[in-house]
Design a protein around this motif. Sequence first.
Motif, PDB file in Angstrom:
ATOM      1  N   PRO A  70       0.626  -1.327  -0.102  1.00 57.82           N
ATOM      2  CA  PRO A  70       0.093   0.153   0.098  1.00 57.82           C
ATOM      3  C   PRO A  70       0.778   1.299   0.105  1.00 57.82           C
ATOM      4  CG  PRO A  70      -0.909  -1.722   1.644  1.00 57.82           C
ATOM      5  CD  PRO A  70       0.346  -2.182   1.135  1.00 57.82           C
ATOM      6  N   GLU A  71       1.891   1.194   0.800  1.00 60.35           N
ATOM      7  CA  GLU A  71       2.604   2.591   0.972  1.00 60.35           C
ATOM      8  C   GLU A  71       3.473   2.720  -0.493  1.00 60.35           C
ATOM      9  OE1 GLU A  71       3.243  -0.263   2.511  1.00 60.35           O
ATOM     10  OE2 GLU A  71       5.222  -0.840   2.696  1.00 60.35           O
ATOM     11  N   GLN A  72       3.483   1.814  -1.352  1.00 57.90           N
ATOM     12  CA  GLN A  72       4.099   2.078  -2.897  1.00 57.90           C
ATOM     13  C   GLN A  72       3.100   2.244  -3.775  1.00 57.90           C
ATOM     14  OE1 GLN A  72       6.242  -1.793  -2.712  1.00 57.90           O
ATOM     15  NE2 GLN A  72       8.361  -0.726  -2.465  1.00 57.90           N
ATOM     16  N   ALA A  73       1.966   2.060  -3.614  1.00 67.01           N
ATOM     17  CA  ALA A  73       0.722   1.922  -4.576  1.00 67.01           C
ATOM     18  C   ALA A  73       0.400   3.665  -4.544  1.00 67.01           C
ATOM     19  CB  ALA A  73      -0.239   0.940  -4.025  1.00 67.01           C
ATOM     20  N   PRO A  74       0.165   3.618  -6.176  1.00 71.69           N
ATOM     21  CA  PRO A  74      -0.538   5.285  -6.174  1.00 71.69           C
ATOM     22  C   PRO A  74      -1.666   5.360  -6.170  1.00 71.69           C
ATOM     23  CG  PRO A  74      -0.396   3.862  -8.378  1.00 71.69           C
ATOM     24  CD  PRO A  74       0.123   2.767  -7.233  1.00 71.69           C
ATOM     25  N   SER A  75      -2.223   6.541  -5.840  1.00 70.87           N
ATOM     26  CA  SER A  75      -3.730   6.702  -5.905  1.00 70.87           C
ATOM     27  C   SER A  75      -4.107   6.585  -7.502  1.00 70.87           C
ATOM     28  CB  SER A  75      -3.859   8.110  -5.507  1.00 70.87           C
ATOM     29  OG  SER A  75      -3.563   9.188  -6.689  1.00 70.87           O
ATOM     30  N   LEU A  76      -5.272   6.392  -7.631  1.00 76.22           N
ATOM     31  CA  LEU A  76      -6.063   6.437  -9.269  1.00 76.22           C
ATOM     32  C   LEU A  76      -5.451   7.682  -9.764  1.00 76.22           C
ATOM     33  CD1 LEU A  76      -7.749   5.139 -11.378  1.00 76.22           C
ATOM     34  CD2 LEU A  76      -9.798   6.411 -10.082  1.00 76.22           C
ATOM     35  N   THR A  77      -5.692   8.658  -9.361  1.00 78.80           N
ATOM     36  CA  THR A  77      -5.276   9.922  -9.954  1.00 78.80           C
ATOM     37  C   THR A  77      -3.662  10.018 -10.523  1.00 78.80           C
ATOM     38  OG1 THR A  77      -6.903  11.105  -8.687  1.00 78.80           O
ATOM     39  CG2 THR A  77      -5.288  12.450 -10.059  1.00 78.80           C
ATOM     40  N   ASN A  78      -3.023   9.747  -9.493  1.00 80.21           N
ATOM     41  CA  ASN A  78      -1.665   9.448  -9.678  1.00 80.21           C
ATOM     42  C   ASN A  78      -1.081   8.517 -10.668  1.00 80.21           C
ATOM     43  OD1 ASN A  78      -0.695  11.605  -7.983  1.00 80.21           O
ATOM     44  ND2 ASN A  78      -0.276  10.449  -6.383  1.00 80.21           N
ATOM     45  N   LEU A  79      -1.792   7.346 -10.726  1.00 79.10           N
ATOM     46  CA  LEU A  79      -1.573   6.439 -11.633  1.00 79.10           C
ATOM     47  C   LEU A  79      -1.797   6.618 -13.010  1.00 79.10           C
ATOM     48  CD1 LEU A  79      -0.860   3.300 -12.152  1.00 79.10           C
ATOM     49  CD2 LEU A  79      -3.322   2.796 -11.831  1.00 79.10           C
ATOM     50  N   LEU A  80      -2.842   7.536 -13.203  1.00 74.16           N
ATOM     51  CA  LEU A  80      -3.386   7.916 -14.415  1.00 74.16           C
ATOM     52  C   LEU A  80      -2.682   8.828 -15.032  1.00 74.16           C
ATOM     53  CD1 LEU A  80      -7.289   7.554 -14.581  1.00 74.16           C
ATOM     54  CD2 LEU A  80      -5.603   5.984 -15.748  1.00 74.16           C
ATOM     55  N   ALA A  81      -2.078   9.638 -14.017  1.00 73.31           N
ATOM     56  CA  ALA A  81      -0.897  10.752 -14.364  1.00 73.31           C
ATOM     57  C   ALA A  81       0.307  10.420 -14.854  1.00 73.31           C
ATOM     58  CB  ALA A  81      -0.982  11.735 -13.250  1.00 73.31           C
ATOM     59  N   ASN A  82       0.724   9.274 -14.346  1.00 69.36           N
ATOM     60  CA  ASN A  82       2.081   8.371 -14.479  1.00 69.36           C
ATOM     61  C   ASN A  82       1.882   7.595 -15.802  1.00 69.36           C
ATOM     62  OD1 ASN A  82       3.729   9.277 -12.617  1.00 69.36           O
ATOM     63  ND2 ASN A  82       2.658   7.955 -11.151  1.00 69.36           N
ATOM     64  N   VAL A  83       0.819   7.491 -16.597  1.00 67.89           N
ATOM     65  CA  VAL A  83       0.981   6.681 -17.889  1.00 67.89           C
ATOM     66  C   VAL A  83       0.666   7.645 -19.051  1.00 67.89           C
ATOM     67  CG1 VAL A  83       0.420   4.652 -17.058  1.00 67.89           C
ATOM     68  CG2 VAL A  83      -1.409   5.794 -18.174  1.00 67.89           C
ATOM     69  N   ASN A  84       1.102   7.672 -20.221  1.00 65.47           N
ATOM     70  CA  ASN A  84       1.087   8.570 -21.175  1.00 65.47           C
ATOM     71  C   ASN A  84      -0.728   8.542 -21.770  1.00 65.47           C
ATOM     72  OD1 ASN A  84       1.073  10.336 -23.177  1.00 65.47           O
ATOM     73  ND2 ASN A  84       2.423   9.134 -24.381  1.00 65.47           N
ATOM     74  N   THR A  85      -1.531   9.204 -21.284  1.00 64.38           N
ATOM     75  CA  THR A  85      -2.702   8.977 -21.820  1.00 64.38           C
ATOM     76  C   THR A  85      -3.054  10.096 -22.865  1.00 64.38           C
ATOM     77  OG1 THR A  85      -3.614  10.308 -19.938  1.00 64.38           O
ATOM     78  CG2 THR A  85      -3.591   8.055 -19.513  1.00 64.38           C
ATOM     79  N   ALA A  86      -2.035  10.545 -23.414  1.00 64.74           N
ATOM     80  CA  ALA A  86      -2.456  11.500 -24.304  1.00 64.74           C
ATOM     81  C   ALA A  86      -3.154  11.053 -25.633  1.00 64.74           C
ATOM     82  CB  ALA A  86      -0.992  12.184 -25.027  1.00 64.74           C
ATOM     83  N   GLY A  87      -4.078  11.593 -26.071  1.00 70.86           N
ATOM     84  CA  GLY A  87      -5.017  11.040 -27.248  1.00 70.86           C
ATOM     85  C   GLY A  87      -6.030   9.986 -26.688  1.00 70.86           C
ATOM     86  N   LEU A  88      -6.117   9.779 -25.506  1.00 70.71           N
ATOM     87  CA  LEU A  88      -6.978   8.594 -24.995  1.00 70.71           C
ATOM     88  C   LEU A  88      -8.337   8.955 -24.520  1.00 70.71           C
ATOM     89  CD1 LEU A  88      -4.908   5.873 -23.240  1.00 70.71           C
ATOM     90  CD2 LEU A  88      -6.012   5.663 -25.501  1.00 70.71           C
ATOM     91  N   ASN A  89      -8.455  10.331 -24.219  1.00 72.64           N
ATOM     92  CA  ASN A  89      -9.903  10.825 -23.756  1.00 72.64           C
ATOM     93  C   ASN A  89     -10.195  10.065 -22.353  1.00 72.64           C
ATOM     94  OD1 ASN A  89     -10.816  12.815 -25.356  1.00 72.64           O
ATOM     95  ND2 ASN A  89     -11.253  11.430 -27.053  1.00 72.64           N
ATOM     96  N   THR A  90      -9.698  10.111 -21.380  1.00 68.41           N
ATOM     97  CA  THR A  90      -9.671   9.466 -20.221  1.00 68.41           C
ATOM     98  C   THR A  90     -10.451  10.567 -19.191  1.00 68.41           C
ATOM     99  OG1 THR A  90      -7.875   8.269 -20.668  1.00 68.41           O
ATOM    100  CG2 THR A  90      -8.581   8.384 -18.375  1.00 68.41           C
ATOM    101  N   PHE A  91     -11.309   9.939 -18.602  1.00 69.28           N
ATOM    102  CA  PHE A  91     -12.170  10.736 -17.540  1.00 69.28           C
ATOM    103  C   PHE A  91     -12.469  10.010 -16.155  1.00 69.28           C
ATOM    104  CE2 PHE A  91     -16.530  11.915 -16.118  1.00 69.28           C
ATOM    105  CZ  PHE A  91     -16.331  13.245 -15.735  1.00 69.28           C
ATOM    106  N   ILE A  92     -12.129  10.372 -15.294  1.00 66.24           N
ATOM    107  CA  ILE A  92     -12.403   9.924 -14.104  1.00 66.24           C
ATOM    108  C   ILE A  92     -13.897  10.147 -13.497  1.00 66.24           C
ATOM    109  CG2 ILE A  92     -11.801   9.342 -11.709  1.00 66.24           C
ATOM    110  CD1 ILE A  92      -8.664   9.886 -12.535  1.00 66.24           C
ATOM    111  N   ALA A  93     -14.964   9.299 -13.119  1.00 64.53           N
ATOM    112  CA  ALA A  93     -16.040   9.757 -12.706  1.00 64.53           C
ATOM    113  C   ALA A  93     -16.102  10.202 -11.308  1.00 64.53           C
ATOM    114  CB  ALA A  93     -17.135   8.589 -13.057  1.00 64.53           C
ATOM    115  N   ASP A  94     -17.027  10.877 -10.715  1.00 63.69           N
ATOM    116  CA  ASP A  94     -17.172  11.391  -9.405  1.00 63.69           C
ATOM    117  C   ASP A  94     -15.982  11.732  -8.607  1.00 63.69           C
ATOM    118  OD1 ASP A  94     -19.186  11.001  -7.649  1.00 63.69           O
ATOM    119  OD2 ASP A  94     -19.332   8.773  -7.501  1.00 63.69           O
ATOM    120  N   ASN A  95     -15.493  12.886  -9.199  1.00 56.84           N
ATOM    121  CA  ASN A  95     -14.156  13.339  -8.273  1.00 56.84           C
ATOM    122  C   ASN A  95     -14.413  13.733  -6.811  1.00 56.84           C
ATOM    123  OD1 ASN A  95     -11.855  13.040 -10.053  1.00 56.84           O
ATOM    124  ND2 ASN A  95     -12.932  14.277 -11.492  1.00 56.84           N
TER     125      ASN A  95
END
Lengths: 362, 362, 362
Positions: C7-32
């Motif tokens: 758990p201490e090494q695991a990212p949050s959902l927001t950080n995880l998506l920020a860490n991969v290159n989602t350019a061009g993927l139209n990614t949206f996290i529901a329910d912020n």
Amino acid sequence: MPVLLAPEQAPSLTNLLANVNTAGLNTFIADNSQPDPIIQGIGSLQQAGPNEISFLSNPRLKAELDRCKAAVVIVPPEVFEALKDRDLSYRLVKCDQPYLLYALLAQWFDRHRISRLPSGVHPTAVIHSSAQLESNVHIGPHCVVEADARIGSGSRLGPGCVVGEKSVLGHDCLLHARVTIYHGVQIGSRAILHSGSVIGADGFGFAPDPSSQGAWAKIAQLGGVHIGDDVEIGANTTVDRGALDDTVIGNGVKLDNQIMIAHNVHIGDHTAMAACVGVAGSTVIGKRCTIGGAAMLSGHITLGDDVHVSGGTAITSNVAQPGRYTGVYPFAEHVQWQKNAAVISQLSQLRRRVRACEKNQD
Amino acid sequence: MPVLLAPEQAPSLTNLLANVNTAGLNTFIADNSQPDPIIQGIGSLQQAGPNEISFLSNPRLKAELDRCKAAVVIVPPEVFEALKDRDLSYRLVKCDQPYLLYALLAQWFDRHRISRLPSGVHPTAVIHSSAQLESNVHIGPHCVVEADARIGSGSRLGPGCVVGEKSVLGHDCLLHARVTIYHGVQIGSRAILHSGSVIGADGFGFAPDPSSQGAWAKIAQLGGVHIGDDVEIGANTTVDRGALDDTVIGNGVKLDNQIMIAHNVHIGDHTAMAACVGVAGSTVIGKRCTIGGAAMLSGHITLGDDVHVSGGTAITSNVAQPGRYTGVYPFAEHVQWQKNAAVISQLSQLRRRVRACEKNQD
Amino acid sequence: MPVLLAPEQAPSLTNLLANVNTAGLNTFIADNSQPDPIIQGIGSLQQAGPNEISFLSNPRLKAELDRCKAAVVIVPPEVFEALKDRDLSYRLVKCDQPYLLYALLAQWFDRHRISRLPSGVHPTAVIHSSAQLESNVHIGPHCVVEADARIGSGSRLGPGCVVGEKSVLGHDCLLHARVTIYHGVQIGSRAILHSGSVIGADGFGFAPDPSSQGAWAKIAQLGGVHIGDDVEIGANTTVDRGALDDTVIGNGVKLDNQIMIAHNVHIGDHTAMAACVGVAGSTVIGKRCTIGGAAMLSGHITLGDDVHVSGGTAITSNVAQPGRYTGVYPFAEHVQWQKNAAVISQLSQLRRRVRACEKNQD
């Protein structure tokens, strides 16, 4: 050529049979009044010499009995009854499963002809400080055992084997030279892996990336491989790791050489595959199946228990019922083949023409 | 890209031909009055440059002669006669077997472009004290030669090869990197084995054990492998050891990559197999056969001499007569294939319907 | 089993998506408004646990959504619209390419679960003094790098790899354990080669020598192998060197396990081949083709761009048009197969009989 044991190391027939586990085999040595022969080796009916034991399991080879030069021949009960009162040049052993007894005897001779690998770690092996080597393991020259890997007691690694990070071998496994086990692979006890086999390479997974002109994005393969007990894996066979979950090989599964098991395949207990078989991803195979050489199984299909696939057959959809399944193009002299193959591409048209003939006749 | 020899190391045309054994080839250099060209390499008609020699063996490539930039072109007599009085940008060499002369020249250039492995044993190699290394052998880094093995004079082992207990290599063999030879394997002289090949792994033999719910008892494989002289074995090809007797590969046999030879197979002299072929157990193949890529031969069958099997063909029964044999399902556009394949599973029914039509017409 | 990050090494959902290159993927996290979940791993819809992210890419698996225990599920827009107002046990991420996003996330988790190989040369590796190792390379135990070879910056060689004389690896390549690269092979950047693969073994070329009773003269293989960027090559796959020119593999080509690429084959960019495929010599394959498992391509043929070959299909002649091509013998219950196969060898005769019926009806 099979090596004969030196006479002073060879057992007598009685001792030999006492040394293998014949429990349940109904074994009987004829003519106990004769001297107990010394058995230096085991040979086929055609090749066995006067200090060897042989066996008859295939009734078609019965004629070879007349020419057999072995000291002893194992035969099934019906043959024993036919021969027991004849004057033979060899002793008879009656057994209701001669082929199984042969297997046990061959194992015994195998253990006694090749130097047993001694326990210990060769000084050229590279063992990570966090790896666990249990008691009585043999680690051959130039092996590599990576971090947090575990080698069970009595297991033996031939020269040049690699066991990856966090992989686990059970006890009494035998890895011949140059076996590669990637990280995160679990293998049960008494496994035999032959040279060049590769367990745990990446499954073949790529996502098309529509933005980039046909390029593929690699799907990292995060699953592992889980292999049960008493599994044998042939030379240059490959078993890929799962995409997310594990690729699973059941207990007692036997895989011949040059087989390809793709990611997420499940193989049921005691299924055996002959050489050059390919099994595509996520396919599930039942228990006690046999898959003939060079058969190919499509991905994402299910074969039930006790399904027998003939060699060279492509299985492209589910097979629920036990039985034997085949699909091989019959070979012919080339010119003849050409003529018939030309009709194949018009078969649906030919069927229509037959229908038309039938209608005209109504 | 093929490497050109430096001009100062390259031979003249006359010297080059004198350096290969052209005995019996009927070779003739046209136009001896011209200066003797220096030949730095050998190339195809399309790619050879002005310091290279090329050759025409396939008559379909004749048109390439007009565009050829080579210094010299080897041609068969009929082409020589047609061209000899024309004004050409290249010298002609007449030879009644241009393809064979090309083979000999390519061998010569190969010997001169790559560093010859020096004699000696690399300090990282592990050689058992009872192993015999004859004169002028090269044992590369991380090789392992086990007890009582023998390596014939002039033989060279690339990095990471393993030669098992009591195995014997003849003289002037070349094992590329990472070849595995199990125990009890005999290999003749001048063998070439490519990386990843595995000779002598266990044949696939198991006896069903009726007492134990589908489990298999291993039949230890006590035979060996016997390989003749002048054999080449391709990358990742596997040859299994015999069950009781030897698996036998004759003189001059050539096996491509990824071939599987099962236990107790016999292959006659000078037979050649293309890649991905599988030969099941105990099958006997005659002399001078050719087996096309990915062909599959069932077990316990016999092919006579001079049998030629097309690629992709499954041979499932004996073939006594010389000739070419084929059995390949013709490919088609997928939808068309679906229509025709649907009829295949009703073929015997279709034949009955044709018979009925015929009867109605009688 | 996939390993979860602590758990201490695991990212949050927001950080995880920020860490991969989602350019061009139209990614949206529901329910912020909800708390940002911690993501320890990635799993299938069926297997993912409450600290993992999962995805739906195959519409047939939609029913699994109801039973899914994941913390987060990536779904395509139409599914997102259907679910977004429902009370779900998991968070939704909308993405127009869920499978591609899964690929990127799997790559991220893969990088974080296995120890990264450190830079440096293991003391047991044997590196020729003329070899060039660029910055930040990892050379594992028992590797051999021969004269004038070059290993590009950031490339990593697992245990027991061999790189031959004058061969060149680009930057950031990953060679798993026991990869063999012969001399004169060029490989681009970011290649991944799996264990047991062999690049640059001799193509299979022999000239018949009519003077010698069936013997073959070896045609030394003077060409090399040229492999582009971003290529992946599976376990125990072999790519042979060219006879005179190079064997060529384009950028982004993906080859699964146990594939055989013969000499002088050309494979176009981004073509992908499943396991056990064989491609015979000098065949040219276009761009963006897919070749199904165990398909076989004859030699000296040409496949255009965007040709898709079904598994188990033998392609024996040129294919110019894009499309899907198939040729597989349909399997059946064995007895049924026997009946139908018997008709195949009489097909041209059967067609004649149909013609005769038709004539009689005229």
